[in-house]
Scaffold this active site. Structure first.
Site, PDB file in Angstrom:
ATOM      1  N   GLU A  74       0.103  -1.815   4.027  1.00  0.00           N
ATOM      2  CA  GLU A  74       1.483  -1.990   4.396  1.00  0.00           C
ATOM      3  C   GLU A  74       1.829  -0.530   5.040  1.00  0.00           C
ATOM      4  O   GLU A  74       0.914   0.006   4.924  1.00  0.00           O
ATOM      5  CB  GLU A  74       2.146  -2.385   3.033  1.00  0.00           C
ATOM      6  CG  GLU A  74       1.991  -1.366   1.913  1.00  0.00           C
ATOM      7  CD  GLU A  74       2.426  -0.007   2.445  1.00  0.00           C
ATOM      8  OE1 GLU A  74       3.525   0.857   3.460  1.00  0.00           O
ATOM      9  OE2 GLU A  74       1.605   0.186   1.290  1.00  0.00           O
TER      10      GLU A  74
ATOM     11  N   GLU B  50      -1.151   1.949   3.163  1.00  0.00           N
ATOM     12  CA  GLU B  50      -1.458   1.927   4.827  1.00  0.00           C
ATOM     13  C   GLU B  50      -2.739   1.186   4.180  1.00  0.00           C
ATOM     14  O   GLU B  50      -4.162   0.449   4.780  1.00  0.00           O
ATOM     15  CB  GLU B  50      -2.564   2.782   5.775  1.00  0.00           C
ATOM     16  CG  GLU B  50      -1.462   3.494   6.574  1.00  0.00           C
ATOM     17  CD  GLU B  50      -1.689   4.162   7.452  1.00  0.00           C
ATOM     18  OE1 GLU B  50      -2.786   4.388   7.548  1.00  0.00           O
ATOM     19  OE2 GLU B  50      -0.677   5.044   7.753  1.00  0.00           O
TER      20      GLU B  50
END
Length: 352
Positions: A176, A318
Site C-alpha cells: 500500500e 509498500e
C-alpha cells in the site's frame, strides 16, 4: 444486502492436509535432527499444503501495491503532504521505490494500482488506473467510503488476484501507499479490536509526539462518530481506505482461489484482520512476513495468533517487508526439496 452479491463471504479453499502430512513426513527423514531448522520446516510444510504439492516452490511471486489518498489527512495526521501519493506512483513505475528495487531483485511481477489520489498524475506506463475517487472522505466528519466505493475497492483487489493467477503466481504479496493511511488503519484496528487509539496509533511516516497526539485525537473523534457501526463491513466502510479495502478483497480472493499470501506490515495486517472478519476461512492462507516497528502492529499480530518471520524494525510499507522475507521462504522450500533423506545419504537416522 443480497446474499448472492456477497462474493466475499463465499467459502475459501482448504489446504491439502494429506500433502501437508507427506511434507511433514519428509521433514522427519531429512539428514538433520528433527525440528532443527525450526520455523523453516513449518513454513515448507505449510506451503506444501497450500500449494497442494509435496515439493513447494516460490519462483513466481506477484506483488500488488495499491495507492490511494485519505480525507483524514486534513486533520494534520501525516508528516508528508498528500501530493506525495501521486508522486510516488511515478517513482514506483520508474523503478526508484524500495518495492520496485526489491521486485527486480526477486524477479517478481510488480502490479501498481492507482485507486485515487488528490495529486492525480494521470496515465503512467506501468500503473493500472482503477480510480474510485480523488480520496476517501474525512472519517472524522462522515463515512470514509460509500457502499459503491467500498465494493469497487474490494473488486480492485480481486482483479489483481485474477491477474496474478493468470501468470501462475505461487505467492501473492499486497502492499500500500497513501498519505494518512496509518491513521485509517489504526482507526479501523481500534474499531475491530475494541482498543484505545493511544495503544495502536504510532508515528507513521515520522510524526513527533505532537503529531501522534493529533492522530490519536482524530481517531477518537472518528470512533465516537461511528460508534453505531453495527458490523465489521460497516467499520471497514466508515473507517478504512480504498487501498485497505483492496487488500482486504485481495486476501479473501486469494483464499477462495488457492493462492498463498505473504502479509506485509501494520496496514496490511489490519486489512488481513478485516478480511478474516468478513470471511474467517481466509486466515489459513495468510502467512506474516515481519513485525513492523509501527506501534500497534504487535497487538494486531497477537490478536491474529500470527508469528511473523522477521523483526527488522521496518515501517516503510509498500510491501517491502514481505518482499524482504521472500528469500527466506524460498530457502525453506529449497531445503525441504533438496536435502537428502537419511536413506539416500546412507546416514544412520535417530531411533529415539
Amino acid at each position: 444486502m443480497n446474499e448472492e452479491t456477497q462474493w466475499w463471504s463465499r467459502a475459501c479453499l482448504r489446504a491439502d492436509a494429506a500433502i501437508a502430512e507427506q511434507a511433514l513426513a519428509r521433514q522427519a527423514q531429512l539428514t538433520k535432527p528433527p525440528g532443527s531448522l525450526g520455523r523453516l520446516e513449518d513454513a515448507a510444510v505449510r506451503l506444501a499444503g497450500l500449494q497442494a504439492t509435496p515439493r513447494p516452490s516460490l519462483q513466481r511471486v506477484w506483488i500488488s501495491v495499491f495507492a490511494a489518498d485519505h480525507g483524514v489527512a486534513a486533520e494534520g495526521v501525516s508528516a508528508f503532504p498528500q501530493a506525495v501519493t501521486g508522486e510516488m506512483l511515478r517513482n514506483f513505475a520508474g523503478g526508484g521505490a524500495a518495492i520496485a528495487v526489491l521486485a527486480r531483485s526477486l524477479g517478481a511481477n510488480l502490479d501498481v494500482v492507482n485507486l485515487g489520489t488528490v495529486n492525480d498524475p494521470g496515465p503512467i506506463s506501468g500503473v493500472h488506473r482503477a480510480v474510485i475517487a480523488a480520496s476517501t472522505a474525512n472519517f472524522c466528519e462522515t463515512a470514509a467510503m460509500s457502499e459503491p466505493q467500498l465494493r469497487a475497492a474490494l473488486a480492485a483487489g480481486v482483479a489483481s488476484v485474477r491477474a496474478a493467477r493468470d501468470t501462475g503466481a505461487q505467492l501473492f504479496i499486497g502492499g500500500e501507499m497513501g498519505i494518512a493511511n496509518t491513521t485509517a488503519a489504526a482507526a479501523l484496528a481500534c474499531a475491530l479490536l475494541q482498543r484505545a487509539p493511544a495503544e495502536l496509533a504510532g508515528a507513521g511516516t515520522g510524526l513527533d509526539e505532537a503529531g501522534i497526539a493529533r492522530k490519536v485525537a482524530a481517531i477518537e473523534r472518528a470512533l465516537a462518530l461511528h460508534a453505531d457501526a453495527g458490523s465489521d463491513w460497516e467499520r471497514l466502510r466508515r473507517l478504512g481506505g480504498f487501498e485497505i479495502a483492496a487488500l482486504t478483497g485481495a486476501y479473501i480472493a486469494c483464499a477462495q482461489h488457492g493462492v498463498p499470501v505473504l502479509v506485509d506490515g501494520f496496514i496490511c495486517t489490519v486489512a488481513a484482520l478485516a478480511a478474516q472478519r468478513l470471511n474467517p476461512g481466509c486466515g489459513e492462507w495468510l502467512l506474516y512476513a515481519h513485525r513492523s516497528h509501527e506501534r500497534g502492529h504487535a497487538a494486531l499480530l497477537d490478536a491474529l495468533g500470527a508469528q511473523p518471520l522477521l523483526d527488522l524494525g521496518l515501517r516503510l510499507g509498500e510491501a517491502s517487508g514481505a518482499a524482504v522475507a521472500v528469500p527466506l521462504l524460498r530457502l525453506a522450500c529449497d531445503l525441504h526439496n533438496g536435502m537428502a533423506t537419511f536413506a539416500q545419504a546412507g546416514v544412520s537416522g535417530a531411533t529415539a
